[in-house]
Design a protein around this motif. Structure first.
Motif, PDB file in Angstrom:
ATOM      1  N   SER A   1       0.825  -1.209   0.000  1.00  0.00           N
ATOM      2  CA  SER A   1       0.000   0.000   0.000  1.00  0.00           C
ATOM      3  C   SER A   1       0.857   1.257   0.000  1.00  0.00           C
ATOM      4  O   SER A   1       0.533   2.250  -0.674  1.00  0.00           O
ATOM      5  CB  SER A   1      -0.917  -0.003   1.221  1.00  0.00           C
TER       6      SER A   1
ATOM      7  N   THR B   1     -17.737  10.597   5.199  1.00  0.00           N
ATOM      8  CA  THR B   1     -17.137   9.766   6.252  1.00  0.00           C
ATOM      9  C   THR B   1     -18.121   9.544   7.397  1.00  0.00           C
ATOM     10  O   THR B   1     -18.328   8.411   7.856  1.00  0.00           O
ATOM     11  CB  THR B   1     -15.852  10.438   6.784  1.00  0.00           C
TER      12      THR B   1
ATOM     13  N   LEU C   1     -13.654   3.239   7.729  1.00  0.00           N
ATOM     14  CA  LEU C   1     -14.112   2.750   6.432  1.00  0.00           C
ATOM     15  C   LEU C   1     -14.738   3.889   5.616  1.00  0.00           C
ATOM     16  O   LEU C   1     -14.513   3.998   4.402  1.00  0.00           O
ATOM     17  CB  LEU C   1     -15.139   1.632   6.618  1.00  0.00           C
TER      18      LEU C   1
ATOM     19  N   ILE D   1     -12.025   5.840   4.037  1.00  0.00           N
ATOM     20  CA  ILE D   1     -11.380   5.106   2.940  1.00  0.00           C
ATOM     21  C   ILE D   1     -12.183   5.227   1.651  1.00  0.00           C
ATOM     22  O   ILE D   1     -11.623   5.436   0.565  1.00  0.00           O
ATOM     23  CB  ILE D   1     -11.207   3.620   3.327  1.00  0.00           C
TER      24      ILE D   1
ATOM     25  N   THR E   1     -12.764   8.835  -0.942  1.00  0.00           N
ATOM     26  CA  THR E   1     -11.935   9.339  -2.047  1.00  0.00           C
ATOM     27  C   THR E   1     -12.623   9.061  -3.374  1.00  0.00           C
ATOM     28  O   THR E   1     -13.195   7.996  -3.574  1.00  0.00           O
ATOM     29  CB  THR E   1     -10.560   8.652  -2.053  1.00  0.00           C
TER      30      THR E   1
ATOM     31  N   ILE F   1      -7.283  11.075   3.081  1.00  0.00           N
ATOM     32  CA  ILE F   1      -6.081  10.449   3.660  1.00  0.00           C
ATOM     33  C   ILE F   1      -5.768  11.052   5.022  1.00  0.00           C
ATOM     34  O   ILE F   1      -5.329  10.344   5.952  1.00  0.00           O
ATOM     35  CB  ILE F   1      -4.890  10.602   2.688  1.00  0.00           C
TER      36      ILE F   1
ATOM     37  N   PHE G   1      -8.207   9.527   7.376  1.00  0.00           N
ATOM     38  CA  PHE G   1      -7.816   8.115   7.502  1.00  0.00           C
ATOM     39  C   PHE G   1      -6.627   7.966   8.453  1.00  0.00           C
ATOM     40  O   PHE G   1      -6.612   7.078   9.322  1.00  0.00           O
ATOM     41  CB  PHE G   1      -7.470   7.574   6.107  1.00  0.00           C
TER      42      PHE G   1
ATOM     43  N   THR H   1      -8.733   4.170  -3.036  1.00  0.00           N
ATOM     44  CA  THR H   1      -9.559   3.487  -2.034  1.00  0.00           C
ATOM     45  C   THR H   1      -9.035   2.080  -1.772  1.00  0.00           C
ATOM     46  O   THR H   1      -8.924   1.644  -0.615  1.00  0.00           O
ATOM     47  CB  THR H   1     -11.022   3.421  -2.517  1.00  0.00           C
TER      48      THR H   1
ATOM     49  N   LEU I   1      -5.757   2.259   0.268  1.00  0.00           N
ATOM     50  CA  LEU I   1      -5.979   2.520   1.693  1.00  0.00           C
ATOM     51  C   LEU I   1      -6.542   1.297   2.397  1.00  0.00           C
ATOM     52  O   LEU I   1      -6.174   0.997   3.548  1.00  0.00           O
ATOM     53  CB  LEU I   1      -6.935   3.711   1.849  1.00  0.00           C
ATOM     54  N   ALA I   2      -7.456   0.570   1.733  1.00  0.00           N
ATOM     55  CA  ALA I   2      -7.979  -0.671   2.315  1.00  0.00           C
ATOM     56  C   ALA I   2      -6.859  -1.686   2.494  1.00  0.00           C
ATOM     57  O   ALA I   2      -6.787  -2.392   3.512  1.00  0.00           O
ATOM     58  CB  ALA I   2      -9.077  -1.242   1.417  1.00  0.00           C
TER      59      ALA I   2
ATOM     60  N   VAL J   1     -13.004  -4.111   6.744  1.00  0.00           N
ATOM     61  CA  VAL J   1     -12.563  -3.001   5.902  1.00  0.00           C
ATOM     62  C   VAL J   1     -12.235  -3.478   4.495  1.00  0.00           C
ATOM     63  O   VAL J   1     -12.649  -2.863   3.493  1.00  0.00           O
ATOM     64  CB  VAL J   1     -11.341  -2.306   6.531  1.00  0.00           C
TER      65      VAL J   1
ATOM     66  N   ALA K   1     -14.829  -2.086   1.602  1.00  0.00           N
ATOM     67  CA  ALA K   1     -14.212  -1.065   0.754  1.00  0.00           C
ATOM     68  C   ALA K   1     -14.075  -1.554  -0.683  1.00  0.00           C
ATOM     69  O   ALA K   1     -14.371  -0.820  -1.640  1.00  0.00           O
ATOM     70  CB  ALA K   1     -12.847  -0.671   1.306  1.00  0.00           C
TER      71      ALA K   1
END
Length: 846
Positions: free
Chosen positions: A74, A117, A138, A141, A144, A179, A182, A373, A376-377, A394, A398
């Motif tokens: 990631s 969010t 979540l 995430i 975005t 982000i 997050f 996305t 980030l997951a 998650v 996601a």
């Protein structure tokens, strides 16, 4: 399994091969390239998993394991690909157009992320069997948005440019906001502590503000370095590749600010200042290069992320499907609530232009999620400090959310845009289209007939081709409703927008002449040309004229330099400002002449004689203002003005000479070796011409003082001594020199221009030869009226004390000033200005 370098490179080559095939297939299938790339990536991931888990597939097992075990995590996704995508996205945006949408973009990029969010997290909380902070994580995430699929569809079908600009502008800061949230939530989960709202807001603002400042400052520094390496395009372009990674890593790893915001700020800075820093040909190549880099980066990012989908969906249950559905609906509701609920408030408060309802519907439905996305997951699933239940929740929700937006929203967005008729031209553009085609085809038919005769084609062939063009022209003429659809006001607006865009093109063409103008001058000229486009588009004729007048007003830097010169006798800054102003006025004069020609030759057939006359009148008045401003400076620095004009003309001649040699080489009339020798000679001549000209700011002051009637009979030595204490002052039309009831501290010798005031109910005009403020100073009075400039005026500022000392020594000066003042009050002094029929005040002939 550890993947070797050769296998990794081969895998990348294979993925790029697939990405190259996507564009033609996506166009043929009429689906988004991003959607097709996602489908291919998921298919590869599924096939690779099946191969590695099946028997009898040994032949493909190595390739499958390479795909599954591709060495990227990631952090790699974000660090390698995100700076490129964000930087090019910002660099490709018209900064001036985006500036008018700032409030809208911030609402969509920041407020919408926060609302999404919260809405998604709260909607999932009763069903997810996870803590609220995990549900909010979540939500961050999946908040975005991915603009690539949406903007690609918009460009392909010709959707309104403003719609594309809003979507791309939102995406610039959307990732940064998501982000940031997050990161805050993930840190709280791994550290097992509570999130305090006030601290979170402060951290969020620090990340955003710090990123903006660092991104802008570093980008400006890079541009200064690039400007100093003009003539080395490879080095200039390489620095633009260094810039996004430099600001991203500096902010993310060292300063603790948002790397995404810093990269976006750097890209916007390059977009705004790049055209005046890079040569036009280098700027075009730079944009093409970055578009290619983004195609590679975006395709690889999305394909590699999509290959992870099977792994992230592993262990999915029916309950997970329900959670995906809840999250998807909550995300759509949150986005629609912001767009339909809050955007109208911006237009009501005049913070942003209103957004039409079809735009809102498209933006709400076009909130696609993509590779960021998934990355980030993946970051959550890879984190060893997070338990398996959270990573399962998650990862699956996601990933499912991304698939829903791509396969449902992404595949239907094109049809929605067409159904809402957003792919059609505006009424003004439609009317212009018919008018342009009708006129253009008539001229093309004549040119084709002449060319056909020159090439010796048969009369039958010529008649057939020309006849088809003429029939098409007649058809367009029949459909042409230009006169009916466009009011006079609209036509004037269209004409002024065209003129402003043409001016920008002419300036860029002049910028190609190496050494013709300094970077700061060209930057100012391009920025004001863009301001004219915006002014004409928003306020028509008034906005265009206001933006053009603003160009001729002295800048804050010029006014500061005048202040330093007048009160501290520091001449350097004003000298450099004067040099730049000379350059600007001469180049503006050249462009103005070209624009007048352009109006007569190209615009009159399109917009008609009446509109051409109106536009010519506007340009004529502006041309006169330019000439007045230039003449006011030439009067005092005639030698420098002549030298500068000579230098500019010689540089243009060198450019034409170089182009002639290029043509001769292309036609094989001279060898490449001879061309290089000729080009080297031109470079040597240009290098000598590029040496900046200098002039003495105080030259000619003594001679100017002698020309004033009040100083008749004063010895040369006294005027020479006075000249050393005098400073130079320039006024723009409308600028106030002296205010009523203010004490006179300085006497101004008016060298050129006209000042106006109102005294005892009558207009008072002062012109060349007058000593402004002298009579009041001698009588010990305060200013009797406010005096402002009617033209660009050139004055010599004499300190009050120095003037009084001179009068004490030579009383004749006082008698001459008071005598002139009495005559003016009694109406015995002949006016020194004339008023023309149109109300213009001009100096009277002597």
């Amino acid at each position: 399994m550890e993947t070797g370098l050769a296998a990794t490179l081969l895998t990348l080559a294979f993925l790029l091969l697939l990405a190259s095939l996507v564009q033609p297939f996506a166009k043929k299938l009429k689906i988004s390239e991003t959607v097709l790339i996602a489908v291919i990536g998921i298919t590869l991931g599924v096939c690779a998993s099946l191969v590695t888990n099946s028997l009898g597939m040994d032949l493909f097992e190595g390739a499958a394991e390479t795909l599954i075990s591709f060495p990227i995590n990631s952090e790699g996704f974000l660090l390698i690909f995100l700076p490129i995508l964000v930087f090019q996205g910002a660099m490709g945006i018209d900064v001036r157009s985006l500036a008018h949408e700032t409030a809208t973009v911030l609402l969509l990029a920041v407020v919408a992320v926060v609302v999404s969010t919260a809405t998604i997290g709260l909607a999932l909380y009763p069903f997810a069997r996870e803590p609220l902070i995990v549900c909010l994580l979540l939500g961050a995430i999946v908040a975005t948005t991915d603009p690539s699929a949406v903007s690609g569809i918009f460009r392909e079908i010709g959707a309104a440019s403003r719609l594309t600009r809003l979507v791309e502008g939102e995406a610039l800061l959307n990732d940064a906001a998501a982000i940031a949230i997050f990161t805050i939530l993930l840190s709280a989960i791994t550290a097992h502590h509570q999130v305090h709202l006030d601290e979170a807001v402060i951290d969020f603002l620090e990340e955003f503000g710090g990123g903006l400042i660092v991104g802008f400052a570093v980008a400006r520094l890079f541009l200064l370095v690039i400007a100093g390496m003009s003539g080395f395009p490879a080095a200039e372009i390489s620095l633009t590749l260094v810039l996004p990674y430099a600001v991203y890593i500096l902010c993310d790893d060292m300063f603790g600010f948002s790397g995404v915001v810093a990269t976006a700020a750097a890209g916007l800075t390059v977009s705004g200042y790049g055209p005046s820093t890079f040569k036009p040909q280098v700027w075009r190549f730079l944009n093409q290069l970055w578009e290619q880099l983004v195609f590679w980066a975006g395709s690889l990012l999305f394909m590699l992320a999509s290959m992870l989908v099977p792994r992230l969906l592993m262990g999915m249950t029916r309950w997970d499907f329900l959670l995906i559905l809840i999250a998807s609906l909550a995300g759509l509701v949150a986005r629609a609530a912001v767009i339909f609920g809050l955007l109208p408030l911006l237009s009501l408060t005049h913070l942003a232009p209103p957004v039409p309802t079809p735009f809102k519907v498209t933006m709400a439905w076009g909130g696609l999620r993509g590779a960021i996305t998934l990355a980030l997951a993946l970051a959550v699933t890879e984190n060893p400090h997070i338990n398996a239940n959270i990573t399962h929740f998650v990862g699956i929700v996601a990933t499912g959310f991304v698939l829903v937006t791509l396969l449902v929203n992404g595949t239907t967005l094109r049809s929605l845009v067409i159904w809402l008729k957003l792919d059609r031209l505006s009424p003004i553009d439609e009317a212009m289209r018919n008018q342009i085609i009708a006129i253009g085809l008539g001229e093309i038919a004549q040119k084709v007939e002449i060319l056909s005769n020159e090439l010796g084609f048969s009369p039958r062939t010529t008649t057939g081709v020309v006849g088809a063009i003429e029939r098409r022209a007649e058809k367009e003429k029949a459909a042409n409703k230009f006169e009916d659809l466009l009011t006079d006001r609209n036509r004037v607006t269209v004409a002024l927008i065209t003129i402003a865009n043409q001016e920008r093109s002419l300036l860029l063409d002049l910028f190609r002449v190496q050494g013709l103008a300094t970077r700061r001058v060209m930057e100012t000229l391009l920025r004001t040309a863009e301001a004219m486009v915006d002014g004409a588009r928003l306020e028509g004729r008034y906005g265009y004229v206001r933006a053009r007048k603003k160009r001729l007003r002295p800048t804050f830097r010029f006014q500061l330099a005048q202040f330093l010169h007048q009160y501290f006798h520091i001449d350097g800054p004003l000298m450099y400002c004067m040099m730049e102003r000379f350059e600007m006025l001469i180049l503006t004069h050249l462009v103005s002449t070209s624009l007048m020609r352009f109006v007569r030759r190209r615009m009159e057939p399109t917009l008609g004689r009446r509109m051409t006359e109106i536009v010519s009148e506007v340009l004529g008045r502006q041309r006169k203002m330019i000439d007045d401003a230039l003449e006011a400076m030439r009067l005092h620095y005639a030698g420098y003005a002549e030298a500068l004009e000579s230098r500019i003309l010689r540089l243009i001649a060198l450019r034409l000479e170089d182009e002639e040699y290029v043509t001769l080489e292309k036609e094989n009339l001279i060898s490449h070796e001879l061309y290089r020798e000729l080009h080297r000679t031109i470079d040597q001549t240009r290098a000598r011409l590029e040496v900046p000209l200098r002039f003495n700011l105080r030259s000619g002051i003594e001679q100017r003082l002698r020309a004033f009637p009040a100083f008749n009979g004063v010895p040369d030595a006294a005027l020479h001594a006075l000249a050393s204490k005098v400073s130079i002052c320039f006024l723009s039309p409308g600028e106030i020199l002296i205010r009523k009831h203010h004490r006179i501290k300085t006497v101004y010798a008016l060298v050129a221009g006209v000042l106006e005031g109102h005294l005892d109910g009558q207009d008072l005009w002062l012109g060349a030869g007058d000593l402004v403020g002298a009579a009041s100073l001698l009588r010990g009075e305060r200013a009797l009226t406010t005096l402002h400039s009617l033209q660009f005026s050139h004055l010599l500022a004499i300190p009050g004390k120095a003037f009084e000392e001179l009068i004490t020594k030579y009383p004749i000066i006082k008698r001459q000033i008071l005598s002139r003042s009495h005559k003016r009050r009694d109406g015995l002094l002949t006016p020194i200005v004339l008023v023309t029929a149109d109300g213009t005040v001009v100096p009277a002939p002597v």
